[in-house]
Design an enzyme around this catalytic site. Structure first.
Site, PDB file in Angstrom:
ATOM      1  N   ARG A  17       0.879  -1.184   0.000  1.00  0.00           N
ATOM      2  CA  ARG A  17       0.000   0.000   0.000  1.00  0.00           C
ATOM      3  C   ARG A  17       0.904   1.218   0.000  1.00  0.00           C
ATOM      4  NH1 ARG A  17      -5.153   1.633   3.648  1.00  0.00           N
ATOM      5  NH2 ARG A  17      -6.008   0.153   2.155  1.00  0.00           N
ATOM      6  N   HIS A  44      -7.714   1.006  -6.076  1.00  0.00           N
ATOM      7  CA  HIS A  44      -7.887   0.171  -4.878  1.00  0.00           C
ATOM      8  C   HIS A  44      -8.538  -1.159  -5.307  1.00  0.00           C
ATOM      9  CE1 HIS A  44      -7.973  -0.957  -0.832  1.00  0.00           C
ATOM     10  NE2 HIS A  44      -8.824  -0.110  -0.314  1.00  0.00           N
ATOM     11  N   GLN A  67     -10.159  -3.878  -2.768  1.00  0.00           N
ATOM     12  CA  GLN A  67     -11.437  -3.470  -2.177  1.00  0.00           C
ATOM     13  C   GLN A  67     -12.607  -3.845  -3.094  1.00  0.00           C
ATOM     14  OE1 GLN A  67     -12.201  -1.548   0.855  1.00  0.00           O
ATOM     15  NE2 GLN A  67     -14.225  -2.244   0.252  1.00  0.00           N
ATOM     16  N   ASP A  93     -17.196   7.427  -0.701  1.00  0.00           N
ATOM     17  CA  ASP A  93     -15.895   7.305  -0.047  1.00  0.00           C
ATOM     18  C   ASP A  93     -15.541   8.685   0.514  1.00  0.00           C
ATOM     19  OD1 ASP A  93     -13.358   6.460   0.752  1.00  0.00           O
ATOM     20  OD2 ASP A  93     -12.481   6.591  -1.258  1.00  0.00           O
ATOM     21  N   CYS A 151     -16.156   1.880   1.423  1.00  0.00           N
ATOM     22  CA  CYS A 151     -14.959   1.074   1.677  1.00  0.00           C
ATOM     23  C   CYS A 151     -14.482   1.219   3.126  1.00  0.00           C
ATOM     24  CB  CYS A 151     -13.850   1.476   0.706  1.00  0.00           C
ATOM     25  SG  CYS A 151     -13.436   3.226   0.789  1.00  0.00           S
ATOM     26  N   ARG A 198     -13.547  -8.318   2.890  1.00  0.00           N
ATOM     27  CA  ARG A 198     -12.145  -8.089   2.516  1.00  0.00           C
ATOM     28  C   ARG A 198     -11.347  -9.356   2.816  1.00  0.00           C
ATOM     29  NH1 ARG A 198     -10.228  -2.951   2.535  1.00  0.00           N
ATOM     30  NH2 ARG A 198      -8.631  -3.722   1.135  1.00  0.00           N
TER      31      ARG A 198
HETATM   32  N1   CP Z   1     -11.051   0.126   2.994  1.00  0.00           N
HETATM   33  C1   CP Z   1      -9.775   0.058   3.365  1.00  0.00           C
HETATM   34  O1   CP Z   1      -8.880  -0.161   2.551  1.00  0.00           O
HETATM   35  O2   CP Z   1      -9.546   0.192   4.703  1.00  0.00           O
HETATM   36  P1   CP Z   1      -8.126   0.372   5.392  1.00  0.00           P
HETATM   37  O3   CP Z   1      -7.585   1.715   4.957  1.00  0.00           O
HETATM   38  O4   CP Z   1      -8.439   0.346   6.864  1.00  0.00           O
HETATM   39  O5   CP Z   1      -7.224  -0.746   4.986  1.00  0.00           O
HETATM   40  N1  NVA Z   2      -9.877   6.939  -1.013  1.00  0.00           N
HETATM   41  C1  NVA Z   2      -9.443   6.497   0.284  1.00  0.00           C
HETATM   42  C2  NVA Z   2      -9.664   5.026   0.448  1.00  0.00           C
HETATM   43  C3  NVA Z   2      -9.295   4.493   1.808  1.00  0.00           C
HETATM   44  C4  NVA Z   2      -9.489   3.005   1.925  1.00  0.00           C
HETATM   45  C5  NVA Z   2      -7.972   6.850   0.483  1.00  0.00           C
HETATM   46  O1  NVA Z   2      -7.185   6.659  -0.452  1.00  0.00           O
HETATM   47  O2  NVA Z   2      -7.613   7.326   1.559  1.00  0.00           O
END
Ligand code: CP
Ligand code: NVA
Length: 310
Positions: free
Chosen positions: A103, A130, A133, A225, A265, A293
């Protein structure tokens, strides 16, 4: 499937069906207490340069349930945070682990990790996409609606990583998708064009609009989101003003199908992108989605790291 970095490029339509079947099978086995050590002896390295609750926990627990092991590698602790290159990191980790989940901010860093390494790479979120997700999202929709093809998903808010991957996923799954965002915050054209390529095959309809009411009309799924993603913290107040008409509230939700479900998400910011009565109300399935997930990620791990599918 070699890597799981970009849903459009890495997942074919038959692979999507297979991933969902595996996720459903592994979920049933997990619930029934049937052991499934498909990845016994395998190790997943998990690099995080951004925060995470769900992604970290689901991959770590998922590897454990599959009989393998996961290593949490925070950029605060590993040498990548002190300037070691992606190239060297990819080479070194590939000598020791069987797969890498990452990530991070720049999508290109994930592409480079796969290019220079020799093990499967999973994108656990980049600034642009993502993809893990959205597999959990499709699984959740399938569970609640019985099918995916022909349904309409409305995404309301920022044209961000989540929206880009939902365009990819809905088009592959044969779902219609309408994305409503303010003019300067819509998804990059590249993702719309990629989704349209798949939509030609699956028959899904893609609508990009500035009007959340147009997007939500008769929708089966409403998705939103955060208005300020990780890395955009300093823009939070400005974005709250720009996005104020893009809140999922009861007025907007009432235009959807009467049996519509609400997805997010998470993490969610009540009072901003969604009101409390919606996210904590009867149409919301966000915690089923969060649980999924785990099951979806196990399917990805099995498909990438073992020859034997569940
Ligand atoms: N939705 C999601 O990716 O959550 P986290 O940021 O907690 O991993
Ligand atoms: N769009 C958000 C998603 C978090 C899971 C971010 O990138 O922070």
């Amino acid at each position: 499937m070699k890597h799981y970095i970009d849903f459009h490029e890495d997942v074919t339509i038959p692979e999507l069906d297979a991933l969902l079947d595996t996720a459903i099978d592994l979920k049933a086995k997990t619930k029934a207490g049937i052991p499934h050590p498909i990845l016994a002896g395998k190790t997943l390295g998990m690099i995080f340069t951004k925060s995470s609750t769900r992604t970290r926990v689901s991959f770590e627990v998922g590897m454990y349930q599959l009989g393998g092991h996961a290593l949490f590698l925070s950029s605060d602790d590993i040498q990548i945070g002190r300037g070691e290159t992606i190239h060297d990191t990819a080479n070194v980790l590939s000598r020791m682990v069987d797969g890498i989940m990452i990530r991070t901010f720049a999508h290109q860093d994930i592409v480079d990790l796969a290019k220079y390494g020799s093990v499967p790479v999973i994108n656990g979120l980049s600034d642009d996409q993502h993809p893990t997700q959205v597999l959990a999202d499709l699984l959740t929709i399938k569970e609640h609606k019985g099918t995916l093809k022909g349904l309409k998903l409305a995404y309301v808010g920022d044209g961000n990583n989540m929206a880009n991957s939902l365009l990819h996923a809905c088009a592959k799954a044969g779902m219609d998708i309408s994305v409503a965002s303010p003019k300067d915050y819509t998804c990059p054209e590249k993702y719309v064009l990629q989704a349209q390529e798949d939509a030609k095959i699956t028959g899904s309809k893609i609508v990009m609009t500035e009007d959340p009411y147009v997007a939500c009309k008769d929708a089966d799924v409403i998705y939103t989101d955060t208005w300020a993603s990780m890395g955009q913290e300093s823009e939070k107040a400005m974005r709250a003003k720009i996005f104020k008409d893009y809140q999922v509230n009861s007025d907007l939700f009432s235009t959807a199908d009467k049996d519509a479900i609400f997805l997010h998400c998470l993490p969610a910011y009540r009072g901003y992108e969604v009101t409390e009565d919606i996210i904590d109300g009867p149409h919301s399935v966000v915690f089923d989605e969060a649980e999924n997930r785990l099951h979806a990620h196990k399917a990805i791990l099995v498909h990438l790291m073992s020859n034997q599918h569940a």
